[in-house]
Design a protein around this motif. Structure first.
Motif, short mmCIF file in Angstrom:
data_model
loop_
_atom_site.label_atom_id
_atom_site.label_comp_id
_atom_site.label_asym_id
_atom_site.label_seq_id
_atom_site.Cartn_x
_atom_site.Cartn_y
_atom_site.Cartn_z
N LYS A 1 41.22 -26.24 36.34
CA LYS A 1 40.08 -25.87 37.19
C LYS A 1 40.11 -26.64 38.51
O LYS A 1 39.90 -26.06 39.58
CB LYS A 1 38.75 -26.13 36.46
CG LYS A 1 38.38 -25.04 35.46
CD LYS A 1 37.18 -25.44 34.61
CE LYS A 1 35.86 -25.30 35.34
NZ LYS A 1 34.72 -25.59 34.42
N ASP B 1 36.87 -21.66 30.38
CA ASP B 1 35.90 -22.58 29.77
C ASP B 1 35.76 -22.33 28.27
O ASP B 1 35.56 -23.26 27.50
CB ASP B 1 34.52 -22.40 30.42
CG ASP B 1 34.40 -23.08 31.77
OD1 ASP B 1 35.17 -24.03 32.01
OD2 ASP B 1 33.56 -22.66 32.58
N LYS C 1 23.14 -30.12 29.31
CA LYS C 1 24.09 -29.58 30.26
C LYS C 1 23.35 -29.20 31.54
O LYS C 1 22.21 -28.75 31.48
CB LYS C 1 24.79 -28.35 29.67
CG LYS C 1 26.24 -28.56 29.29
CD LYS C 1 26.84 -27.32 28.66
CE LYS C 1 27.65 -26.54 29.64
NZ LYS C 1 28.94 -27.15 29.98
MG MG Z 1 32.04 -26.68 31.66
#
Ligand code: MG
Ligand code: CTP
Length: 172
Positions: free
Chosen positions: A106, A121, A168
């Motif tokens: 990435k 992902d 997250k």
């Molecule tokens: Mg991620």
């Protein structure tokens, strides 16, 4: 082969992979694995989302979950024709390595830490785990297809939960 048995085996491949990946998120620490180093492209080698604590926690939890399965489900464990304790450990370790490799990729593509890379992902840790597991158990094509098709679905649901629980920063 009996489909139910195949489904059970797929689930037993999935558990160490998912647990390792999920526990890396839950145990994520501060010190990044790349020690904030930059690659030759002057972008972060891996980024701050890959930490030593996350990696260690993920591998440990995946291995513990595998040991529990091996202990409580001996019949299915034997279906792999190899020691499930070792298989579970390799799946967990490989999942963490695959996730790290995904971040490396990435960053090279200019995708910043936490930015979405659909499919990469969701599948980097599955691929990493299955590849390392080949040392003792090469997964069959049906097992691979089931994991690849079901994982993005579960992964997105799991990440949404982690986002809502403020574990997250982004819901993917
Ligand atoms: Mg991620
Ligand atoms: N995490 C960690 N160590 C790891 C893997 C994950 O500490 N080896 C933690 C980090 O807090 C990370 C979170 O789990 O932010 C979510 O993991 P992931 O989605 O893989 O990382 P991102 O932050 O999205 O970074 P990237 O863009 O590199 O995937």
């Amino acid at each position: 082969m009996d489909f139910l048995f195949l489904a059970a085996k797929t689930l037993m491949l999935a558990v160490p992979l998912y647990i390792a990946n999920g526990c890396a998120l839950l145990s994520g620490g501060k010190t990044p694995i790349d020690l904030n180093a930059k690659f030759v492209d002057n972008k972060p080698l891996l980024g701050k989302g890959k930490t030593f604590r996350g990696a260690a926690g993920g591998i440990a939890c995946g291995a513990i979950a595998s040991a529990a399965i091996w202990f409580f489900l001996p019949v299915v464990s034997q279906g792999f024709g190899t020691n499930y304790l070792i298989l579970g450990f390799l799946l967990s370790l490989g999942a963490i390595i695959g996730d790290i490799a995904g971040s490396f990729l990435k960053r090279r593509l200019g995708i910043e830490r936490g930015q979405k890379a659909f499919l990469l992902d969701q599948l980097d840790f599955i691929a990493g785990g299955l590849i390392l597991a080949c040392l003792v158990y090469p997964a069959g094509i049906i097992e691979i297809i089931l994991l690849v098709v079901l994982t993005p679905v579960f992964h997105l649901i799991g990440n949404r939960i982690a986002f809502k629980a403020k574990r997250k920063k982004v819901p993917w």
